[in-house]
Every structure is written in C-alpha cells, then in structure tokens.
Scaffold this active site. Structure first.
Site, PDB file in Angstrom:
ATOM      1  N   ASP A  25       0.895  -1.213   0.000  1.00 40.12           N
ATOM      2  CA  ASP A  25      -0.198  -0.024   0.146  1.00 40.12           C
ATOM      3  C   ASP A  25       1.121   1.211  -0.021  1.00 40.12           C
ATOM      4  OD1 ASP A  25      -3.308   0.491   1.502  1.00 40.12           O
ATOM      5  OD2 ASP A  25      -1.926   2.173   0.602  1.00 40.12           O
ATOM      6  N   ASP A  26       0.544   2.334  -0.824  1.00 43.17           N
ATOM      7  CA  ASP A  26       1.375   3.320  -0.873  1.00 43.17           C
ATOM      8  C   ASP A  26       1.155   4.315   0.383  1.00 43.17           C
ATOM      9  OD1 ASP A  26      -1.273   3.893  -2.156  1.00 43.17           O
ATOM     10  OD2 ASP A  26      -0.517   5.902  -2.612  1.00 43.17           O
ATOM     11  N   ASP A  28      -3.073  -3.324  -2.542  1.00 40.76           N
ATOM     12  CA  ASP A  28      -3.667  -2.015  -2.890  1.00 40.76           C
ATOM     13  C   ASP A  28      -4.044  -1.531  -4.304  1.00 40.76           C
ATOM     14  OD1 ASP A  28      -5.008   0.548  -2.190  1.00 40.76           O
ATOM     15  OD2 ASP A  28      -3.117   1.616  -2.089  1.00 40.76           O
ATOM     16  N   ASP A  88      11.248 -66.123 -15.107  1.00 42.85           N
ATOM     17  CA  ASP A  88      11.686 -65.455 -16.541  1.00 42.85           C
ATOM     18  C   ASP A  88      11.221 -66.293 -17.403  1.00 42.85           C
ATOM     19  OD1 ASP A  88      14.950 -64.496 -17.588  1.00 42.85           O
ATOM     20  OD2 ASP A  88      13.766 -66.129 -18.697  1.00 42.85           O
ATOM     21  N   ASN A  90      10.512 -64.599 -30.471  1.00 44.19           N
ATOM     22  CA  ASN A  90      10.940 -63.748 -31.163  1.00 44.19           C
ATOM     23  C   ASN A  90      11.135 -63.976 -32.538  1.00 44.19           C
ATOM     24  OD1 ASN A  90      10.348 -61.324 -29.622  1.00 44.19           O
ATOM     25  ND2 ASN A  90      12.561 -61.577 -28.660  1.00 44.19           N
ATOM     26  N   GLU A 125      12.777 -60.071 -20.255  1.00 44.38           N
ATOM     27  CA  GLU A 125      11.679 -60.930 -20.201  1.00 44.38           C
ATOM     28  C   GLU A 125      11.694 -61.478 -18.728  1.00 44.38           C
ATOM     29  OE1 GLU A 125      14.610 -62.703 -20.242  1.00 44.38           O
ATOM     30  OE2 GLU A 125      13.906 -64.458 -21.220  1.00 44.38           O
TER      31      GLU A 125
END
Ligand code: GH3
Ligand code: MG
Ligand code: MG
Length: 455
Positions: A9-10, A53, A329, A337, A372
């Site tokens: 606030d000033d 303010d 595992d 794969n 895996e």
C-alpha cells in the site's frame, strides 16, 4: 496454519494497520509501498500471499497483479486486491486481472483472516502438487492460471436455492461460464450433488426448508465432493454462520442480495481455480506414472521396484514378519521372437503381465525387472503361501497358450520361477534378489517351467 504475507500500500498507516492485524494472528509480514518494490520483493522472498492496494501512484494494483500472474515463477502466489468500498467495478477489474480475491477498505478482521486463511490453505495443497511434479512436466505441462479459457459447453455449475427465479436469472448471467443446474432442496440433495463432477456448487444459506450448512459439511465428507468448490450466499448480519461455513472449507462467499457482476467474477475465479488444480493433478499423475511404470507392460519398472523393496524390507524388519520375493523368466523367449517376430514377443510380454496381475494379491507388487524377467514382492508372506502363488503363476502361463493378434496359431509359453522367503530381521534387498536369482538359475537347470525355492 501460518504464512508469509506481503502487504502492499502506498499509504504507510494502511500498511502498518494491516501489518499489526496480521502479526496479531501470528502471520509473518513483509511490506512494500509501491508496485515496483512489491514485484522486486515477490521475486526475492516468494511470499505465500499478497495483499495489494489498487490505488497507487505510478504502477497501480491491477498492473502489479497482471505482472505477478503472467510470470510463471510467481503465477501461483495468491493475490488479494484491497479496494475502496464504493469501487464495485474495481473488484471486477481486479478479478479479471487475475486476482484471487478482494477485500474492501476498511478491512474487517473476519473477512481478512477468512480469505487469507482459505487462500493459504489452497496454496499449501497446490504447492505440494507442484513440488512433486518433475520440473520438465511442470514447465511444459501446465499453463499458468492467468491463461485460462472458459469452456461453457463442458462446465457445470449447480445452484442450491429454494427460489426458482434466482435460478432463471443466474442461468442467463452465467451462460458465458457454464451450464447452470438447479435443485431447490428437499431430500437427497447430497446424492444429487455426488452424481456429477460439478465445477462449482453455489449454496444459498438463507433457505428456510433446507439446512445449507449441513449440505456444505456433507460435501466435505464424501470423496467425490471433497474438492468441489463451494460458494455460499450469506446474510450480512449472520457472521457466525459465515465463520462456520468458512471453517468447514467453503471456498468463497457472497453477501445477499448478491451483486450480479461480483457473482460472475467470483464464479469465474472458482471455476478457474478448480480447472487449474485439476490440470496440476493430471500432470502430476502422468509424471508419476512415467517415472514408476514400464511402458510396454504397464507393470512397475525396475527403478520403482528397487526403491519400494527397500521400504518393504524396512517394514518387515520393524514388524518381524516374513517377506517373499519371486523372480520369473520366460523360457526360450528368444525363440518366440525368432519364430513370430519382435512385435508378437511384445504382445506375449503384455499378456503375461496381465496374467501376473490377475494372479497376485493386492498387497503384492509386480515389476518388470528386465527384458523378459519379472519380480514379485510379497510382503508378510510365509513360504508355503508364496509357493502357492508362484505355482499358480507358473500354471497360468503354461496351461493356456497365448493368442496374439495376426497369429493363427496360439503361442505356447512357459516361465521358470525362483523364490525366496526370509525373516524380516535377516532380509536385505540385495540378499533377496540374489537368492531369488540363484533359485531361478536352478529352475532353468532343472528343465524350466517350474518353481524352485531357495534354501
Ligand atoms: P531362457 O529360457 O534361458 O531364459 O532363454 P531365453 O531365450 O528366454 O533367454 P535369453 O536371455 O537368451 O533371451 C532373452 C530374449 O528375450 C532375447 C530378447 O530378444 C528377448 N526380449 C527381451 N526384452 C524384450 C522385449 O521387450 N520385447 C521382446 N519382444 N523381446 C524381448
Ligand atoms: Mg528367458
Ligand atoms: Mg533372460
């Protein structure tokens, strides 16, 4: 709940007055008498809340607020605009500038402490979320609250008020923010509120048939509604009711008869805050998930498993309970794969992970340990029970072949399992993993598709 409050606030006597009130309630207070000084202090000190303010020479409060809210490093700090009583439009402009709340001069103690506390409480929650976020997600993922855009199609506001006329009027006024739903009270109010994830619930505490305060307290006791913003409409003469509502965790209030513009501004603020909190929660959830789970299988990753194993071993030590750990595992997975391709291999890993998840208990933790290879931690589990679980896992893999998209012939897969059970006082993460690994090696040696218990 204490906090560091910056008062701007000033006029020096105004600063001193607010400072004294806040110090009296054990808040830490910082002060500034101009906009630039305030901005400098905010960056240096990072206060928990700013009381600002509006009327200041040079840079006014709106400008200061805009700058706080448009800077990502300070946007999360709540700002309360302090305006003159007669300046209704100031309030609206303040909220549009991104302010979180406003107070009118002369500042009443009740309003001051109520709003400061409620904003600080909110900030504590938000800070927790923000601190747990990884910085990269925090910077890329969540926008500042000031950049928020309203989405009226997907925003639902509930009004609880006996007066049907107020609903009609509100519905029109709030069109730009969201859809207004109205209930006038009676039985089952709370179940109706729980049915939908409302962005805001407005409750008129001046109703004669329905106890609005009770609804507020019920909302705070159910999971679905605990975080839902509540705005209450109160009677200026009944401060006691207002205090109780605020203590219950009501987010904001309006004094009846509610000024239209102020109502809109407050509704906007609440909806904005809720969406901001949701956004933070979502990105936190995402970053936690990325950090703890394996992308292919959705199981926990090795990193998470390792750190959690330490916690579980510590718990086993303190309770003296047994802890079991299995290492699994897949057998000859290289052949899967080779025969069906890597993508099919991935699908097998996914299906295998789902079978693991379905066959362990809620307290057990399953993680992908490597390619895996999988680890299952079973807290508070004796050897015979762990053997039973592992045998079930072995069987669920071997007994039912894996059907993979694009493959006509189902794939036959088996797994080898090494299991160890240790007393809490003897267990260490390293020993558990080593001994399970040794047992797994023996399982492979003894022809695979079997469970071997470490001795
Ligand atoms: P063993 O019975 O002795 O365990 O034989 P194995 O073929 O399973 O063991 P090895 O360790 O020789 O090979 C592991 C294979 O698992 C090789 C690797 O390509 C495959 N693999 C590891 N991670 C992944 C993955 O994320 N996706 C797929 N599709 N395959 C993986
Ligand atoms: Mg293998
Ligand atoms: Mg392997």
């Amino acid at each position: 709940l204490t906090a560091r409050v910056l008062v701007v606030d000033d006029v020096l006597p105004n600063v001193k007055l607010l400072e004294a009130k806040l110090l009296g309630e054990y808040f830490d207070v910082l002060t500034a008498t101009s906009g630039p000084e305030a901005l400098e202090l905010i960056h240096r000190e990072m206060p928990d809340i700013v009381l600002l303010d509006v009327m200041m020479p040079g840079m006014n409060g709106f400008e200061v607020c805009k700058r706080i809210k448009s800077d990502v490093t300070t946007a999360h700090i709540p700002v309360v605009m302090v305006t003159a009583l007669d300046k209704q439009t100031d309030r609206i402009e303040g909220l549009d500038a991104g302010a979180d709340d406003f107070l009118t001069k002369p500042v009443e103690d009740l309003a001051l402490f109520a709003r400061v506390r409620s904003l600080v409480r909110l900030k504590v929650t938000m800070d927790e979320i923000r601190n747990r976020e990884s910085t990269d997600v925090a910077l890329g993922g969540s926008k500042g609250i000031a950049e928020f855009n309203f989405d009226p199609e997907n925003t639902n506001i509930l009004l609880l008020d006996e007066d049907p006329k107020s609903a009609e009027k509100l519905s029109e006024n709030l069109k730009i923010i969201g859809k207004l739903h109205h209930i006038s009270g009676g039985k089952g109010v709370i179940s109706k509120i729980r049915e939908r994830n409302y962005d805001l619930v407005i409750i008129n505490l001046l109703m004669s048939e329905t106890d609005g305060l009770r609804i507020c307290s019920q909302m705070r006791s159910y999971d679905e509604t605990r975080q839902m913003p509540i705005l209450v409409i109160v009677d200026i003469n009944n401060t006691q009711l207002l205090v109780r509502a605020l203590e219950m965790g009501v987010n904001d209030y309006l004094v009846a008869p509610a000024d239209e513009l102020e109502l809109i501004a407050r509704v906007k603020t609440q909806v904005k805050r809720k969406r901001y909190a949701e956004q933070l929660r979502e990105s936190l959830h995402l970053s936690l998930q990325l950090a703890t789970t394996d992308a292919v299988t959705g199981l926990y990753n090795r990193h998470y498993m390792t750190s959690h194993l330490e916690t579980l071993v510590r718990a086993a030590k303190s309770t003296g309970k047994k802890i079991s750990l299995a290492m699994m595992d897949l057998d000859h997975f290289k052949l899967v794969n080779d025969n069906y391709g890597h993508a099919s291999g991935d699908e097998v890993l996914q299906e295998f992970s789902q079978r693991i998840s379905r066959n362990i208990r809620g307290v057990d933790l399953a993680a992908r340990y490597g390619g895996e290879e999988f680890v299952i931690i079973m807290p508070d589990t004796r050897s015979i029970d762990a053997v039973h679980i592992c045998e079930r896992l072995r069987a669920t893999t071997a007994d039912l072949s894996f059907i993979i998209s694009g493959n006509k012939t189902p794939i036959q897969v088996t797994a080898s399992i090494g299991l160890v059970t240790m007393a809490g006082e003897d267990a260490t993460p390293k020993l558990l993993l080593e001994r399970a690994d040794e047992a797994l090696y023996q399982a492979k040696e003894s022809g695979r598709n079997c469970v071997i218990i470490s001795n």
